[in-house]
Enzyme design. Structure first.
Site, PDB file in Angstrom:
ATOM      1  N   ILE A  12       0.839  -1.205   0.000  1.00  0.00           N
ATOM      2  CA  ILE A  12       0.000   0.000   0.000  1.00  0.00           C
ATOM      3  C   ILE A  12       0.871   1.251   0.000  1.00  0.00           C
ATOM      4  O   ILE A  12       0.577   2.238  -0.677  1.00  0.00           O
ATOM      5  CB  ILE A  12      -0.953   0.006   1.204  1.00  0.00           C
ATOM      6  CG1 ILE A  12      -1.873  -1.222   1.162  1.00  0.00           C
ATOM      7  CG2 ILE A  12      -1.795   1.280   1.229  1.00  0.00           C
ATOM      8  CD1 ILE A  12      -2.735  -1.400   2.408  1.00  0.00           C
ATOM      9  N   ASP A  31      12.032   2.877   5.098  1.00  0.00           N
ATOM     10  CA  ASP A  31      11.644   1.474   4.954  1.00  0.00           C
ATOM     11  C   ASP A  31      12.870   0.600   5.183  1.00  0.00           C
ATOM     12  O   ASP A  31      13.946   0.893   4.648  1.00  0.00           O
ATOM     13  CB  ASP A  31      11.069   1.226   3.560  1.00  0.00           C
ATOM     14  CG  ASP A  31      10.220  -0.039   3.478  1.00  0.00           C
ATOM     15  OD1 ASP A  31      10.739  -1.108   3.847  1.00  0.00           O
ATOM     16  OD2 ASP A  31       9.056   0.046   3.046  1.00  0.00           O
ATOM     17  N   LEU A  33      13.041  -2.443   4.114  1.00  0.00           N
ATOM     18  CA  LEU A  33      13.017  -3.398   3.010  1.00  0.00           C
ATOM     19  C   LEU A  33      12.930  -4.841   3.495  1.00  0.00           C
ATOM     20  O   LEU A  33      13.243  -5.772   2.751  1.00  0.00           O
ATOM     21  CB  LEU A  33      14.223  -3.213   2.073  1.00  0.00           C
ATOM     22  CG  LEU A  33      14.325  -1.846   1.381  1.00  0.00           C
ATOM     23  CD1 LEU A  33      15.489  -1.834   0.396  1.00  0.00           C
ATOM     24  CD2 LEU A  33      13.022  -1.484   0.674  1.00  0.00           C
ATOM     25  N   ASP A  56      15.625   0.426  10.011  1.00  0.00           N
ATOM     26  CA  ASP A  56      14.597  -0.168  10.858  1.00  0.00           C
ATOM     27  C   ASP A  56      14.125   0.879  11.862  1.00  0.00           C
ATOM     28  O   ASP A  56      14.944   1.549  12.499  1.00  0.00           O
ATOM     29  CB  ASP A  56      15.200  -1.377  11.587  1.00  0.00           C
ATOM     30  CG  ASP A  56      14.161  -2.253  12.247  1.00  0.00           C
ATOM     31  OD1 ASP A  56      13.192  -1.710  12.816  1.00  0.00           O
ATOM     32  OD2 ASP A  56      14.328  -3.484  12.230  1.00  0.00           O
ATOM     33  N   ALA A  76       4.432   1.242   8.041  1.00  0.00           N
ATOM     34  CA  ALA A  76       5.352   0.152   8.355  1.00  0.00           C
ATOM     35  C   ALA A  76       4.782  -0.704   9.483  1.00  0.00           C
ATOM     36  O   ALA A  76       4.369  -0.190  10.522  1.00  0.00           O
ATOM     37  CB  ALA A  76       6.709   0.713   8.762  1.00  0.00           C
ATOM     38  N   ASN A  94       7.458  -4.773  15.955  1.00  0.00           N
ATOM     39  CA  ASN A  94       7.340  -4.017  14.705  1.00  0.00           C
ATOM     40  C   ASN A  94       6.057  -3.211  14.602  1.00  0.00           C
ATOM     41  O   ASN A  94       5.960  -2.304  13.764  1.00  0.00           O
ATOM     42  CB  ASN A  94       7.442  -4.974  13.514  1.00  0.00           C
ATOM     43  CG  ASN A  94       8.815  -5.602  13.399  1.00  0.00           C
ATOM     44  OD1 ASN A  94       9.830  -4.936  13.587  1.00  0.00           O
ATOM     45  ND2 ASN A  94       8.858  -6.891  13.104  1.00  0.00           N
ATOM     46  N   TYR A 144      -2.099  -9.918  16.147  1.00  0.00           N
ATOM     47  CA  TYR A 144      -1.969  -8.816  15.189  1.00  0.00           C
ATOM     48  C   TYR A 144      -3.030  -7.749  15.441  1.00  0.00           C
ATOM     49  O   TYR A 144      -2.727  -6.551  15.541  1.00  0.00           O
ATOM     50  CB  TYR A 144      -2.086  -9.355  13.765  1.00  0.00           C
ATOM     51  CG  TYR A 144      -2.211  -8.281  12.712  1.00  0.00           C
ATOM     52  CD1 TYR A 144      -1.105  -7.535  12.318  1.00  0.00           C
ATOM     53  CD2 TYR A 144      -3.443  -8.003  12.108  1.00  0.00           C
ATOM     54  CE1 TYR A 144      -1.219  -6.540  11.356  1.00  0.00           C
ATOM     55  CE2 TYR A 144      -3.557  -7.021  11.144  1.00  0.00           C
ATOM     56  CZ  TYR A 144      -2.449  -6.287  10.768  1.00  0.00           C
ATOM     57  OH  TYR A 144      -2.571  -5.304   9.833  1.00  0.00           O
ATOM     58  N   LYS A 148      -2.516  -3.721  16.733  1.00  0.00           N
ATOM     59  CA  LYS A 148      -3.012  -2.533  16.048  1.00  0.00           C
ATOM     60  C   LYS A 148      -3.928  -1.701  16.947  1.00  0.00           C
ATOM     61  O   LYS A 148      -3.897  -0.462  16.913  1.00  0.00           O
ATOM     62  CB  LYS A 148      -3.762  -2.953  14.773  1.00  0.00           C
ATOM     63  CG  LYS A 148      -2.846  -3.400  13.644  1.00  0.00           C
ATOM     64  CD  LYS A 148      -2.057  -2.233  13.067  1.00  0.00           C
ATOM     65  CE  LYS A 148      -1.364  -2.581  11.776  1.00  0.00           C
ATOM     66  NZ  LYS A 148      -0.712  -1.415  11.139  1.00  0.00           N
TER      67      LYS A 148
END
Length: 309
Positions: A12, A31, A33, A56, A76, A94, A144, A148
């Site tokens: 996105i 990013d 990657l 990171d 991210a 993360n 997850y 969020k």
């Protein structure tokens, strides 16, 4: 306008970067990657339309780059719902810790606005479908989804404590070109390996809402017109499609009419899977935005784009 996009080389994020560059904005992409690919935005980097910092968010050295930014789009994240039930730590680090570090960097460098991509999974097994933004209680059933929701709470607290503004977008399933995970890419990968048989997780009756990525980006930018301190919007289509129908579309687009479907069984495809999900988008519709495509059309378009890539 100076925009920062974390995760801007991802699925996105890279489509968002395309649009921001087209609007003439100054864009910085941060990013690691780990999941993103530099080639998705390479033309913008090579053309000096985008500055790129590969790092990171859990490390240091990137924070000073956001000095002077007008808005930060925080995309991210670790998006793997299934893996979060096997090894939760990467999701915690993360998603929650990275978001905290982004908020701290914004506070210290006085970046006034944050756009955060959340998820329909914060609603858990909602009893009201389509599910509106004010549905309660929010009881995620995946690590997850919980991560969020924790990020949403952090963002709200920072806005009210430090005078920031935020837009929190709870996405349905977003599909399209450059996607690296999800049911469509999973089916394509499996059918390339074995064109005769397709394993489908669960009973194939799971029904969910799907939205094509370009429509998602359009909705994200449209909703920025809302100017409350914390603005929460569902973003999705107005219908849903079952998993078996997605499998049929993928097989059709791959010209595999004789493929056999094999179901693993059960209502849920994996631990944390929500078998029924459709978001109410009445809030954003009331501001005069609505998707042009339904779930079935979005799935077919995404399948064609992924097969061409």
């Amino acid at each position: 306008m100076f925009d920062v996009v974390t995760g801007g080389a991802g699925f996105i994020g890279s489509h968002l970067v395309d649009t921001l560059v087209a609007q003439g904005n100054e864009v910085l992409v941060i990013d690691s990657l780990c999941a993103g690919r530099r080639e998705t935005i390479a033309r913008h980097i090579d053309g000096c339309k985008v500055r790129f910092v590969q790092t990171d968010l859990l490390g240091d050295g990137w924070q000073e780059h956001i000095e002077g930014a007008d808005r930060l789009f925080h995309l991210a994240a670790d998006p793997d719902v299934r893996q979060s039930a096997i090894n939760p730590d990467p999701t915690m680090q993360n998603n929650i810790m990275a978001t905290y570090r982004v908020l701290e960097a914004m506070r210290l460098h006085k970046v006034p606005e944050l756009v955060f991509t959340s998820t329909s999974t914060v609603y858990g097994d909602a009893k009201v479908i389509p599910t509106p933004e004010d549905y309660a209680p929010l009881l995620p059933i995946s690590v997850y989804g919980a991560s969020k929701l924790a990020c949403e709470a952090l963002i709200s607290s920072y806005c009210y404590s430090f005078g920031m503004k935020a837009w929190i977008y709870r996405f349905a399933n977003i599909v399209g070109d450059r996607s690296g995970h999800g049911v469509i890419t999973d089916f394509i990968r499996k059918l390339k390996a074995n064109p005769a048989e397709l394993e489908i997780l669960g009973d194939g009756k799971q029904v969910k809402s799907y939205l094509e990525v370009h429509e998602c980006v359009a909705a994200m930018l449209f909703a920025l017109r809302a100017r409350e301190m914390v603005n929460i919007f569902n973003i999705g289509s107005e219908d849903w499609i079952d998993v078996r129908s997605i499998a049929e579309i993928v097989a059709e687009e791959m010209h595999l009419p004789e493929v056999k479907f094999r179901f693993t069984g059960g209502e849920r495809g994996w631990v944390g899977d929500v078998p029924k999900m459709q978001l109410s988008i009445e809030r954003i519709k009331s501001r005069r935005w609505k998707p042009e495509l339904g779930s079935r059309e979005s799935v077919r378009m995404a399948t064609r784009d992924l097969l061409k890539s």
